[in-house]
Design an enzyme around this catalytic site. Sequence first.
Site, mmCIF file in Angstrom:
data_model
loop_
_atom_site.group_PDB
_atom_site.id
_atom_site.type_symbol
_atom_site.label_atom_id
_atom_site.label_comp_id
_atom_site.label_asym_id
_atom_site.label_seq_id
_atom_site.Cartn_x
_atom_site.Cartn_y
_atom_site.Cartn_z
ATOM 1 N N GLU A 5 -3.424 35.762 -67.086
ATOM 2 C CA GLU A 5 -2.955 34.818 -68.124
ATOM 3 C C GLU A 5 -4.116 34.192 -68.908
ATOM 4 O O GLU A 5 -5.280 34.250 -68.489
ATOM 5 C CB GLU A 5 -2.098 33.722 -67.495
ATOM 6 C CG GLU A 5 -2.883 32.834 -66.533
ATOM 7 C CD GLU A 5 -2.366 31.399 -66.505
ATOM 8 O OE1 GLU A 5 -2.304 30.768 -67.580
ATOM 9 O OE2 GLU A 5 -2.052 30.906 -65.404
ATOM 10 N N LYS A 137 1.160 24.595 -58.367
ATOM 11 C CA LYS A 137 0.044 23.649 -58.434
ATOM 12 C C LYS A 137 0.362 22.414 -57.596
ATOM 13 O O LYS A 137 1.481 21.906 -57.620
ATOM 14 C CB LYS A 137 -0.231 23.279 -59.883
ATOM 15 C CG LYS A 137 -0.651 24.507 -60.682
ATOM 16 C CD LYS A 137 -1.267 24.146 -61.992
ATOM 17 C CE LYS A 137 -1.733 25.403 -62.693
ATOM 18 N NZ LYS A 137 -0.615 26.173 -63.277
HETATM 19 N N1 PSU Z 1 -3.779 26.249 -65.421
HETATM 20 C C1 PSU Z 1 -4.308 25.149 -65.932
HETATM 21 N N2 PSU Z 1 -3.646 24.449 -66.881
HETATM 22 C C2 PSU Z 1 -2.435 24.851 -67.322
HETATM 23 C C3 PSU Z 1 -1.872 25.999 -66.755
HETATM 24 C C4 PSU Z 1 -2.578 26.666 -65.829
HETATM 25 O O1 PSU Z 1 -5.382 24.766 -65.495
HETATM 26 O O2 PSU Z 1 -1.864 24.222 -68.208
HETATM 27 C C5 PSU Z 1 -0.542 26.457 -67.178
HETATM 28 C C6 PSU Z 1 -0.071 27.720 -66.437
HETATM 29 O O3 PSU Z 1 -0.202 28.770 -67.332
HETATM 30 C C7 PSU Z 1 1.354 27.395 -66.081
HETATM 31 C C8 PSU Z 1 1.653 26.215 -66.946
HETATM 32 O O4 PSU Z 1 2.189 28.473 -66.392
HETATM 33 O O5 PSU Z 1 0.444 25.517 -66.974
HETATM 34 C C9 PSU Z 1 2.754 25.334 -66.484
HETATM 35 O O6 PSU Z 1 2.900 24.334 -67.458
HETATM 36 P P1 PSU Z 1 4.306 23.647 -67.744
HETATM 37 O O7 PSU Z 1 4.515 22.721 -66.596
HETATM 38 O O8 PSU Z 1 4.118 22.934 -69.064
HETATM 39 O O9 PSU Z 1 5.289 24.779 -67.805
#
Ligand code: PSU
Length: 280
Positions: A5, A137
């Site tokens: 990604e 996370k």
């Molecule tokens: N890693 C990071 N920051 C991010 C992300 C990953 O250090 O913002 C991204 C990932 O790609 C994950 C996303 O899919 O955050 C999830 O964000 P949200 O809760 O807005 O869906």
Amino acid sequence: MVALESTLITHGLPRPKNLEVAQALEAAVREAGAVPATIAILGGQITVGLTDEQLDYLAGAENVRKCSRRDLPIVVGRGEDGATTVAGTMMAAHMAGIRVFATGGIGGVHRGHLFDVSADLLELGRTPVTVVCAGAKAILDLPLTLEVLETQGVPVIGYGTDEFPAFYSRSSGLPIDARCDTPEAAAAIVRARDALELPGGALVAVPIRPEDELPASEAEGAILHALAEAEAQGVTGKEVTPFLLARVAELTGEASLRANVALLLNNARVASGIAVALST
Ligand code: PSU
Ligand code: MN
């Protein structure tokens, strides 16, 4: 082929480390006998397999839009650049016929904001890509994240573990659906999902290696601090995840960053093994 990604390049890791890590991930996939494809949107084109020049450009670009499912038509329609999240990368990988995707941690249900459910979880319920991660996370509500994965019909495979890993640390105390100890065992479940023509993907959760782990107590202190700051500053929506991860990195004196890089590399290796197993 293993998809990688781009949100972690633009929003996850500080410069210039982001480029270094993006290149190291591609190298790790190649060393493990698979072909890496880093995915982003460049000038409105969904680009699967960035060139070295494109990777270099993206790592230095400012204000790139974080692209989840809803952002894809906006960025493509306007001819803009976009960094794909787990959801966005799954969509693009599937369009290109790539079945395995390695990332750090998926998005999930945010603590105290139960309607902030990452589109990553819904994408896992509808798009047939196997996502290899170190869990969700740790800034998230892990029990509720697993509940939503269950509702979405996503098998959660623990790779060499009986517990759902907690990103920076190995254990969360929460159960997974099946344990696999080899790439072949994980590939067998993916093949069965395909044969059953089930719509969604599978999640392979790999614990960070013991030597790279950040003790849960240390990570949790920084997470609670960062969460309180996010509330106080009114950070919302798609800004929440990047804000919390950046603050946790600062508060742990970069220890969380080191753990993040280590688990990314580990996941890239495991994903490559599964991709190779699926191709034979
Ligand atoms: N890693 C990071 N920051 C991010 C992300 C990953 O250090 O913002 C991204 C990932 O790609 C994950 C996303 O899919 O955050 C999830 O964000 P949200 O809760 O807005 O869906
Ligand atoms: Mn979110």
